[in-house]
Scaffold this motif. Sequence first.
Motif, PDB file in Angstrom:
ATOM      1  N   ILE A 211       0.839  -1.200   0.000  1.00  0.00           N
ATOM      2  CA  ILE A 211       0.000   0.000   0.000  1.00  0.00           C
ATOM      3  C   ILE A 211       0.875   1.251   0.000  1.00  0.00           C
ATOM      4  CG2 ILE A 211      -1.610   1.369   1.378  1.00  0.00           C
ATOM      5  CD1 ILE A 211      -2.933  -0.936  -0.059  1.00  0.00           C
ATOM      6  N   LEU A 212       1.936   1.223   0.797  1.00  0.00           N
ATOM      7  CA  LEU A 212       2.823   2.386   0.917  1.00  0.00           C
ATOM      8  C   LEU A 212       3.587   2.651  -0.377  1.00  0.00           C
ATOM      9  CD1 LEU A 212       3.977   4.518   2.922  1.00  0.00           C
ATOM     10  CD2 LEU A 212       5.791   2.876   3.431  1.00  0.00           C
ATOM     11  N   GLY A 227     -10.793  -2.822   9.900  1.00  0.00           N
ATOM     12  CA  GLY A 227      -9.669  -3.032   9.000  1.00  0.00           C
ATOM     13  C   GLY A 227      -9.717  -2.105   7.802  1.00  0.00           C
ATOM     14  N   ARG A 228     -10.930  -1.901   7.256  1.00  0.00           N
ATOM     15  CA  ARG A 228     -11.056  -1.023   6.091  1.00  0.00           C
ATOM     16  C   ARG A 228     -10.798   0.442   6.456  1.00  0.00           C
ATOM     17  NH1 ARG A 228     -16.191  -3.467   2.583  1.00  0.00           N
ATOM     18  NH2 ARG A 228     -15.128  -5.422   2.005  1.00  0.00           N
ATOM     19  N   LEU A 229     -11.285   0.855   7.633  1.00  0.00           N
ATOM     20  CA  LEU A 229     -11.005   2.226   8.081  1.00  0.00           C
ATOM     21  C   LEU A 229      -9.499   2.433   8.264  1.00  0.00           C
ATOM     22  CD1 LEU A 229     -13.861   2.832  10.693  1.00  0.00           C
ATOM     23  CD2 LEU A 229     -13.603   3.894   8.439  1.00  0.00           C
ATOM     24  N   LEU A 230      -8.851   1.417   8.845  1.00  0.00           N
ATOM     25  CA  LEU A 230      -7.398   1.503   9.017  1.00  0.00           C
ATOM     26  C   LEU A 230      -6.699   1.577   7.661  1.00  0.00           C
ATOM     27  CD1 LEU A 230      -4.941   1.403  10.928  1.00  0.00           C
ATOM     28  CD2 LEU A 230      -4.999  -1.099  10.715  1.00  0.00           C
ATOM     29  N   ALA A 231      -7.223   0.825   6.676  1.00  0.00           N
ATOM     30  CA  ALA A 231      -6.632   0.836   5.337  1.00  0.00           C
ATOM     31  C   ALA A 231      -6.736   2.222   4.704  1.00  0.00           C
ATOM     32  CB  ALA A 231      -7.325  -0.202   4.458  1.00  0.00           C
ATOM     33  N   VAL A 232      -7.904   2.880   4.868  1.00  0.00           N
ATOM     34  CA  VAL A 232      -8.077   4.229   4.308  1.00  0.00           C
ATOM     35  C   VAL A 232      -7.101   5.210   4.954  1.00  0.00           C
ATOM     36  CG1 VAL A 232      -9.670   6.177   4.115  1.00  0.00           C
ATOM     37  CG2 VAL A 232     -10.485   3.853   3.670  1.00  0.00           C
ATOM     38  N   VAL A 233      -7.017   5.142   6.286  1.00  0.00           N
ATOM     39  CA  VAL A 233      -6.099   6.039   7.002  1.00  0.00           C
ATOM     40  C   VAL A 233      -4.661   5.798   6.555  1.00  0.00           C
ATOM     41  CG1 VAL A 233      -5.145   6.615   9.265  1.00  0.00           C
ATOM     42  CG2 VAL A 233      -7.609   6.291   8.998  1.00  0.00           C
ATOM     43  N   LEU A 236      -4.047   7.214   2.896  1.00  0.00           N
ATOM     44  CA  LEU A 236      -3.905   8.670   2.868  1.00  0.00           C
ATOM     45  C   LEU A 236      -2.674   9.126   3.648  1.00  0.00           C
ATOM     46  CD1 LEU A 236      -7.642   9.714   3.391  1.00  0.00           C
ATOM     47  CD2 LEU A 236      -6.351   9.637   1.255  1.00  0.00           C
ATOM     48  N   GLY A 237      -2.519   8.544   4.843  1.00  0.00           N
ATOM     49  CA  GLY A 237      -1.365   8.916   5.656  1.00  0.00           C
ATOM     50  C   GLY A 237      -0.054   8.501   5.027  1.00  0.00           C
ATOM     51  N   GLY A 238      -0.062   7.339   4.352  1.00  0.00           N
ATOM     52  CA  GLY A 238       1.156   6.864   3.708  1.00  0.00           C
ATOM     53  C   GLY A 238       1.628   7.800   2.614  1.00  0.00           C
ATOM     54  N   ILE A 239       0.664   8.328   1.834  1.00  0.00           N
ATOM     55  CA  ILE A 239       1.022   9.273   0.770  1.00  0.00           C
ATOM     56  C   ILE A 239       1.656  10.529   1.364  1.00  0.00           C
ATOM     57  CG2 ILE A 239       0.095  10.773  -1.028  1.00  0.00           C
ATOM     58  CD1 ILE A 239      -2.065   8.636  -1.507  1.00  0.00           C
ATOM     59  N   ALA A 240       0.991  11.069   2.402  1.00  0.00           N
ATOM     60  CA  ALA A 240       1.509  12.291   3.029  1.00  0.00           C
ATOM     61  C   ALA A 240       2.853  12.040   3.699  1.00  0.00           C
ATOM     62  CB  ALA A 240       0.499  12.813   4.053  1.00  0.00           C
ATOM     63  N   PHE A 241       2.967  10.898   4.369  1.00  0.00           N
ATOM     64  CA  PHE A 241       4.191  10.595   5.099  1.00  0.00           C
ATOM     65  C   PHE A 241       5.360  10.374   4.145  1.00  0.00           C
ATOM     66  CE2 PHE A 241       6.616   8.247   8.432  1.00  0.00           C
ATOM     67  CZ  PHE A 241       6.495   9.211   9.420  1.00  0.00           C
ATOM     68  N   THR A 242       5.095   9.665   3.044  1.00  0.00           N
ATOM     69  CA  THR A 242       6.151   9.428   2.052  1.00  0.00           C
ATOM     70  C   THR A 242       6.609  10.738   1.425  1.00  0.00           C
ATOM     71  OG1 THR A 242       5.211   7.256   1.557  1.00  0.00           O
ATOM     72  CG2 THR A 242       6.747   8.180  -0.046  1.00  0.00           C
ATOM     73  N   SER A 243       5.657  11.625   1.144  1.00  0.00           N
ATOM     74  CA  SER A 243       6.005  12.930   0.575  1.00  0.00           C
ATOM     75  C   SER A 243       6.861  13.731   1.548  1.00  0.00           C
ATOM     76  CB  SER A 243       4.736  13.715   0.233  1.00  0.00           C
ATOM     77  OG  SER A 243       3.951  13.013  -0.705  1.00  0.00           O
ATOM     78  N   TYR A 244       6.504  13.660   2.828  1.00  0.00           N
ATOM     79  CA  TYR A 244       7.261  14.389   3.847  1.00  0.00           C
ATOM     80  C   TYR A 244       8.690  13.862   3.948  1.00  0.00           C
ATOM     81  CZ  TYR A 244       8.966  15.643   8.478  1.00  0.00           C
ATOM     82  OH  TYR A 244       9.742  16.082   9.515  1.00  0.00           O
ATOM     83  N   ILE A 245       8.834  12.540   3.994  1.00  0.00           N
ATOM     84  CA  ILE A 245      10.165  11.945   4.110  1.00  0.00           C
ATOM     85  C   ILE A 245      11.014  12.306   2.895  1.00  0.00           C
ATOM     86  CG2 ILE A 245      11.448   9.782   4.187  1.00  0.00           C
ATOM     87  CD1 ILE A 245      10.118  10.546   6.797  1.00  0.00           C
ATOM     88  N   THR A 246      10.396  12.277   1.715  1.00  0.00           N
ATOM     89  CA  THR A 246      11.122  12.628   0.493  1.00  0.00           C
ATOM     90  C   THR A 246      11.590  14.078   0.532  1.00  0.00           C
ATOM     91  OG1 THR A 246       9.777  11.050  -0.761  1.00  0.00           O
ATOM     92  CG2 THR A 246      10.970  12.726  -2.019  1.00  0.00           C
ATOM     93  N   ALA A 247      10.708  14.969   1.000  1.00  0.00           N
ATOM     94  CA  ALA A 247      11.065  16.390   1.077  1.00  0.00           C
ATOM     95  C   ALA A 247      12.185  16.621   2.082  1.00  0.00           C
ATOM     96  CB  ALA A 247       9.833  17.210   1.458  1.00  0.00           C
ATOM     97  N   VAL A 248      12.107  15.944   3.237  1.00  0.00           N
ATOM     98  CA  VAL A 248      13.151  16.092   4.257  1.00  0.00           C
ATOM     99  C   VAL A 248      14.490  15.611   3.722  1.00  0.00           C
ATOM    100  CG1 VAL A 248      13.964  15.233   6.489  1.00  0.00           C
ATOM    101  CG2 VAL A 248      11.609  16.001   6.233  1.00  0.00           C
TER     102      VAL A 248
END
Length: 391
Positions: A211-212, A227-233, A236-248
Motif C-alpha cells: 500500500i505504501l 480493518g477497512r477504516l485503518l486501510a483508508v487512514v 492517505l497517511g502513507g502518501i503524506a508521510f512518504t512525501s514528507y520523508i522525500t522532502a526532508v
Amino acid sequence: MRSIRHLLSRITAPLLLAAATAFGPAVAQPAAPAKAPAAAASAAVDTPRKPGVLRVAVKPAKPFAYEENGQWKGYSVELWNAIAQQEQWQFEWVPMDTVPQTLEALQKGQVDVGVGALSITEEREKVLDFSHPFFESGLQIMSPVASAGSIWVALQGLASAPVLGGFGALVLALLLVSWLLWWFEHKDNEESFPAPAWIGFKESLWWSTNILIAGGCENKSPNGTPGRLLAVVWMLGGIAFTSYITAVFTSTLTVTRLNTQVRGMADLQGQIVGTVEGSSSDAYLNKLGGIPVEGHDSVDSAMAALLKKDVKAVVYDAPMLRYWMSTHPAENEKVALAGDTFARQHYGFALPVGSAKRKEINETLLQLRGSGFLEDLEKRWFGSIQAPLSQ
C-alpha cells in the motif's frame, strides 16, 4: 532635567546621524589617504600635537572603519563622529596598519582614542581603558564549500538526524499498522491474514508495504469495518508521510551538498588557519594551540589565501566575515560560514589608561543609545546582512 535631556537627545539623534553620514567629522577633516600607511602613521604620532586637537587612531576594518575617496567611513567612524560633534571636540585621524600598532600608540599616549573594530579583552584591559561596548561580536569560521558531487556528502545527507528520524518514524508506523490490521482481520479474514501471529503479521506487513509503495495489494484486502477504516487512514497517511520523508531527505541533502568542509574548531587541529595578525582571533587561536596560524594584514588578504587553498579556513570576527560575504556574492558558492559564533566579545573605543575622555564618551554613548541613534546606525550598516550579532 533628565527628561529634558532625553527629549533633546531624541531630537538631535537624527541630525547627528545625518551629519555623521554626510559630512564625516563635524569639526575636523580626516587625514588624506596615505601612500605608505605605516610610514605615515609613524610620522603622524611623532609630530608635535596641535593644541586642542585629539589624535584618533583608526585601523581599517570594513564595515566599521575604512577610507574611501579621502574620507573615513564605517559604523565606528560614524559613531565617533557623532560623539565628537556632540562634545564639540576637534580631532585628526591617524591611520594605523595593524591592531598591535594601534594599541602600542595608545599605551604610549601618542594617540588619544582608538576607533575601528577593537575587541574588549581581558588582556587589553590590563594596559588600556575602554569605553562602554557599542557592538556585540564574536568569532566564526569561514571554510570552503564541500564538493557537491562527492559520495561522502551524499552519505552525510542520508545519515543526518532529520532523515534518520523520518525513516525511523516510517518503520514504526509500518509495523504498528501491520499489527493492528492483523489484529482486526485474523478472526474473520484468515485467508488473507492467518491466525498464527507470526505468519499473519508477515502477511499484513506485506500488505502495508505494498500500500505504501504501490498504492494497493491485489491478492489481499481487509473485510471488516475496522480493518477497512485503518486501510483508508494508512493509504492517505502513507502518501503524506512518504512525501514528507522525500522532502526532508531532498532538503537535507541539498543543504549538506552546500555544507562546508569544516564543521568546527575540532576539524582545524593541525590545519593551517588564516586570520588577521594581531587581532583577538589571532590571540584566541594561538592560545588554543595545535593550530598553525597564518597572519594576514586584512580580511581580504586572508580570504584570498582561503580561495587559493593556501589555508584550510579563516577564523575572524563574525560581523566582518559576514560583511565580506555580502560584498562578494560571486564567492558565496565557493566559501561559507561554518558553525555558530563562538568566543563572544564586544567592540569599544580604546583609550590610554586614566583618560579623562572616557567618562564623556560613555555618557554620550548612553544618550545616543537611548535616543535610538545606535539602533538606526546598526540597521543602516548591517540590516542587509543575515543574523546581525548585536540584536
